[in-house]
Design a protein around this motif. Structure first.
Motif, PDB file in Angstrom:
ATOM      1  N   ALA A   1      53.608  19.100  27.428  1.00 30.32           N
ATOM      2  CA  ALA A   1      54.614  20.049  26.933  1.00 30.32           C
ATOM      3  C   ALA A   1      55.802  20.143  27.884  1.00 30.32           C
ATOM      4  N   LEU A   2      55.547  20.125  29.169  1.00 28.53           N
ATOM      5  CA  LEU A   2      56.631  20.198  30.149  1.00 28.53           C
ATOM      6  C   LEU A   2      57.569  19.002  30.007  1.00 28.53           C
ATOM      7  N   TRP A   3      56.986  17.823  29.844  1.00 26.79           N
ATOM      8  CA  TRP A   3      57.829  16.630  29.696  1.00 26.79           C
ATOM      9  C   TRP A   3      58.650  16.700  28.418  1.00 26.79           C
ATOM     10  N   ASP A   4      58.037  17.183  27.324  1.00 25.61           N
ATOM     11  CA  ASP A   4      58.811  17.355  26.089  1.00 25.61           C
ATOM     12  C   ASP A   4      59.977  18.326  26.306  1.00 25.61           C
ATOM     13  N   PHE A   5      59.705  19.402  26.988  1.00 25.61           N
ATOM     14  CA  PHE A   5      60.742  20.404  27.249  1.00 25.61           C
ATOM     15  C   PHE A   5      61.857  19.818  28.115  1.00 25.61           C
ATOM     16  N   GLU A   6      61.471  19.097  29.167  1.00 28.89           N
ATOM     17  CA  GLU A   6      62.467  18.491  30.059  1.00 28.89           C
ATOM     18  C   GLU A   6      63.285  17.414  29.343  1.00 28.89           C
ATOM     19  N   ASP A   7      62.689  16.791  28.329  1.00 23.98           N
ATOM     20  CA  ASP A   7      63.388  15.752  27.572  1.00 23.98           C
ATOM     21  C   ASP A   7      64.206  16.327  26.414  1.00 23.98           C
ATOM     22  N   GLY A   8      64.329  17.670  26.386  1.00 27.28           N
ATOM     23  CA  GLY A   8      65.158  18.298  25.359  1.00 27.28           C
ATOM     24  C   GLY A   8      64.478  18.445  24.021  1.00 27.28           C
ATOM     25  N   ARG A   9      63.144  18.536  24.019  1.00 25.58           N
ATOM     26  CA  ARG A   9      62.395  18.688  22.764  1.00 25.58           C
ATOM     27  C   ARG A   9      61.542  19.954  22.833  1.00 25.58           C
ATOM     28  N   PRO A  10      62.182  21.123  22.855  1.00 22.70           N
ATOM     29  CA  PRO A  10      61.417  22.367  22.990  1.00 22.70           C
ATOM     30  C   PRO A  10      60.459  22.626  21.838  1.00 22.70           C
ATOM     31  N   ASP A  11      60.842  22.189  20.606  1.00 24.90           N
ATOM     32  CA  ASP A  11      59.943  22.396  19.465  1.00 24.90           C
ATOM     33  C   ASP A  11      58.644  21.610  19.644  1.00 24.90           C
ATOM     34  N   ALA A  12      58.760  20.369  20.121  1.00 24.45           N
ATOM     35  CA  ALA A  12      57.569  19.561  20.370  1.00 24.45           C
ATOM     36  C   ALA A  12      56.727  20.178  21.479  1.00 24.45           C
TER      37      ALA A  12
ATOM     38  N   LEU B   1      51.804  23.246  23.087  1.00 29.30           N
ATOM     39  CA  LEU B   1      51.205  24.430  23.696  1.00 29.30           C
ATOM     40  C   LEU B   1      50.401  25.217  22.672  1.00 29.30           C
ATOM     41  N   GLY B   2      50.904  25.295  21.452  1.00 29.82           N
ATOM     42  CA  GLY B   2      50.165  25.996  20.414  1.00 29.82           C
ATOM     43  C   GLY B   2      48.850  25.320  20.099  1.00 29.82           C
ATOM     44  N   ALA B   3      48.828  23.979  20.109  1.00 30.00           N
ATOM     45  CA  ALA B   3      47.583  23.243  19.861  1.00 30.00           C
ATOM     46  C   ALA B   3      46.562  23.520  20.960  1.00 30.00           C
TER      47      ALA B   3
ATOM     48  N   ILE C   1      50.228  27.581  31.052  1.00 29.05           N
ATOM     49  CA  ILE C   1      50.672  27.410  29.665  1.00 29.05           C
ATOM     50  C   ILE C   1      51.521  28.614  29.242  1.00 29.05           C
ATOM     51  N   ALA C   2      51.015  29.825  29.541  1.00 26.57           N
ATOM     52  CA  ALA C   2      51.752  31.032  29.169  1.00 26.57           C
ATOM     53  C   ALA C   2      53.109  31.085  29.867  1.00 26.57           C
ATOM     54  N   ALA C   3      53.149  30.696  31.147  1.00 28.56           N
ATOM     55  CA  ALA C   3      54.415  30.714  31.885  1.00 28.56           C
ATOM     56  C   ALA C   3      55.403  29.704  31.314  1.00 28.56           C
ATOM     57  N   LEU C   4      54.905  28.541  30.898  1.00 30.12           N
ATOM     58  CA  LEU C   4      55.809  27.554  30.308  1.00 30.12           C
ATOM     59  C   LEU C   4      56.349  28.046  28.973  1.00 30.12           C
TER      60      LEU C   4
END
Length: 542
Positions: free
Chosen positions: A436-447, A452-454, A466-469
């Protein structure tokens, strides 16, 4: 050769064989247990005594090793978070334990040459590399040193001073690692094998038993359970799967790996080392062979074999289930029995050049294997690449190797490894967090939020990281109220998570909720007093 000279030689050999690995870095559990542990960075003696060993969310209740944590804290405050400094301390401690092994072997009946050989074998045994060359392996080394010292004090005339010293050293061993609890049984078994009068030895047994009782009582007050060891590896399995699997591991991991230094691996978990079933002929053969070897050792009074079997019992997953099937480092204290056995057998050989040459050849071979194995623990890359070769497809190995590949800018390969981990273990928090962190850093917050939801669906208890991210993602999107909710959950899951307190305080300050912001920022500074930037920011909060 005198015992003192033999002890010096054993200590020197221990230092020499690990000299090439002292410049390594922190790896694997070194980070959560040492580098990121607020107890190590700023804890007090009262906090050491009142806290569980693991501070990671979901791991708090398993282990209790306050003396080991205190040693990390002293190390960090004297030398900083320097991995070579931690490794050097481990090597010095191992040298001291190797010297102690010489004196204890002699006190248990070996002559000076054989006792020296026992100490030298202990110094260079390859299976010890994980305990000595890995910074958090110190728990094993400390527990063994205090346990062997306690045993030495309790041999000979049992004057009050020796009894008290033995009891205190044994308590220190327990506070370093719980596996030392097998010492009273080992002492009693060795006394009976040596035909010591039980009436004369009873005070020593009683002193050790009292210490165990007091330790278990105190441990229960801190952890909530006297025998808690964390998440059981064999959860849901029982007879005959557990004894059959452990019997196979006993011969392959402990006896073969421990005596030859071959086939060692940092990850013995599934699927590389599968569980046995009721129809596993190899498992039944291993179990019957183990029972026969134990019976033969008792009947023939093979002291070293008896000591090895008794000291290894807490790691058998039969008395209390552990979080692992087994590990090299857990052999550290029990292997004293193997060294004692080998030295006793060597002592029976005809004296001469052939006997001396055989011992020298074995010690040199072990030294080379140990030096090479210690270097495996020198970096995350060397550790996980070597482990992937012996345990391909294991989730723990894949997760570690993924972080190595990410550091080499091979992120897609790392993603594939972490996805494989989550297929095998959907609740693996570190893998879900990093994906999830890598997705967020790559500009994909929805992914990132989907990943994280999964994880949260697979692990309802949650994870502080997970909660902090999730809080960070919401904050970046301008959803401050939602960010506050997630950060508060992170703090609730792990009150010692400095970054969660920091981020919560900053978001509250942005939202104009200054009282709450000051409280959270102050909490973050208490946990991480070296955060000078935050200290300056706090001065600007009205």
């Amino acid at each position: 050769m005198t015992l003192r000279r033999g002890a010096f030689v054993a200590a020197a050999a221990a230092l020499a064989v690990y000299a090439g690995s002292l410049r390594g870095g922190f790896v694997y559990d070194d980070f959560p247990i040492i580098v990121e542990n607020p107890l190590v960075l700023s804890g007090t003696p009262a906090q050491f005594l009142g806290s569980a060993y693991w501070r990671r969310p979901g791991r708090e209740g398993g282990l209790y090793r306050p003396l080991t944590v205190a040693s990390y804290a002293v190390n960090a405050r004297l030398t900083g978070l320097s991995a070579p400094a931690f490794r050097t301390v481990n090597a010095l401690l191992h040298a001291a334990v190797s010297a102690l092994a010489v004196f204890l072997a002699a006190a248990l009946g070996l002559g000076a040459p054989a006792a020296t050989l026992a100490g030298l074998a202990f110094a260079v045994l390859p299976v010890h590399a994980e305990a000595v060359a890995w910074s958090v392996g110190r728990a094993e080394v400390l527990a063994a040193g205090f346990a062997l010292g306690a045993w030495l004090c309790l041999l000979g005339p049992l004057r009050p001073g020796r009894l008290a010293a033995g009891a205190l050293l044994f308590l220190a061993a327990l506070l370093a690692k719980e596996s030392a609890a097998a010492l009273p049984a080992a002492v009693a078994a060795a006394d009976l094998a040596r035909r010591e009068p039980p009436r004369e030895r009873a005070p020593a047994w009683a002193a050790l038993a009292v210490v165990v009782g007091l330790y278990l009582f105190w441990r229960a007050q801190i952890l909530g359970a006297a025998f808690s060891v964390g998440r059981p590896y064999f959860a849901g399995l029982g007879w005959p799967a557990v004894p059959l699997t452990m019997a196979r591991f006993f011969w392959r991991g402990w006896v073969w790996g421990g005596s030859t230094g071959l086939g060692l691996c940092a990850d013995w978990s599934r699927p590389a080392f599968p569980d046995s079933t009721a129809g596993d002929l190899g498992g039944w053969t291993a179990l019957l062979a183990l029972c026969a070897a134990a019976a033969w050792s008792v009947r023939r009074r093979w002291l070293g074999a008896i000591v090895f079997l008794v000291l290894a019992a807490p790691m058998s997953n039969l008395l209390a289930q552990m979080e692992i099937v087994g590990a090299e480092r857990t052999m550290y204290l029990p292997s004293f029995g193997l060294c004692l056995l080998a030295a006793a057998l060597w002592e029976r050989l005809p004296a001469g050049r052939a006997r001396a040459g055989a011992a020298a050849a074995v010690l040199l071979a072990w030294s080379g294997l140990t030096a090479a194995r210690a270097k495996v623990w020198g970096s995350s890359q060397s550790l996980w690449e070597a482990t992937a070769a012996c345990a391909p497809g294991n989730p723990r190995t894949d997760a570690g190797l993924a972080m190595v590949r990410a550091g080499q800018n091979r992120r897609e390969e790392a993603r594939a490894l972490l996805r494989r981990v989550l297929v095998a273990q959907p609740g693996h928090a570190a893998s879900a967090f990093n994906l999830a962190l890598w997705d967020f850093e790559d500009g994909r917050p929805d992914a990132a939020e989907a990943a994280l939801g999964a994880f949260e669906a697979a692990s309802p208890t949650g994870d502080a990281r997970i909660a902090a991210l999730r809080g960070r993602i919401a904050e970046e999107a301008g959803r401050l109220d939602e960010a506050v909710v997630h950060y508060r959950r992170a703090v609730a899951l792990d009150p010692l998570y400095a970054l969660a307190h920091r981020n919560l305080g900053l978001v509250l300050a942005r939202a104009g909720r200054l009282d709450g912001a000051r409280a959270e920022l102050a909490a973050a500074l208490r946990l991480d007093p070296n955060d000078s930037e935050l200290r300056e920011f706090l001065k600007t909060v009205p």
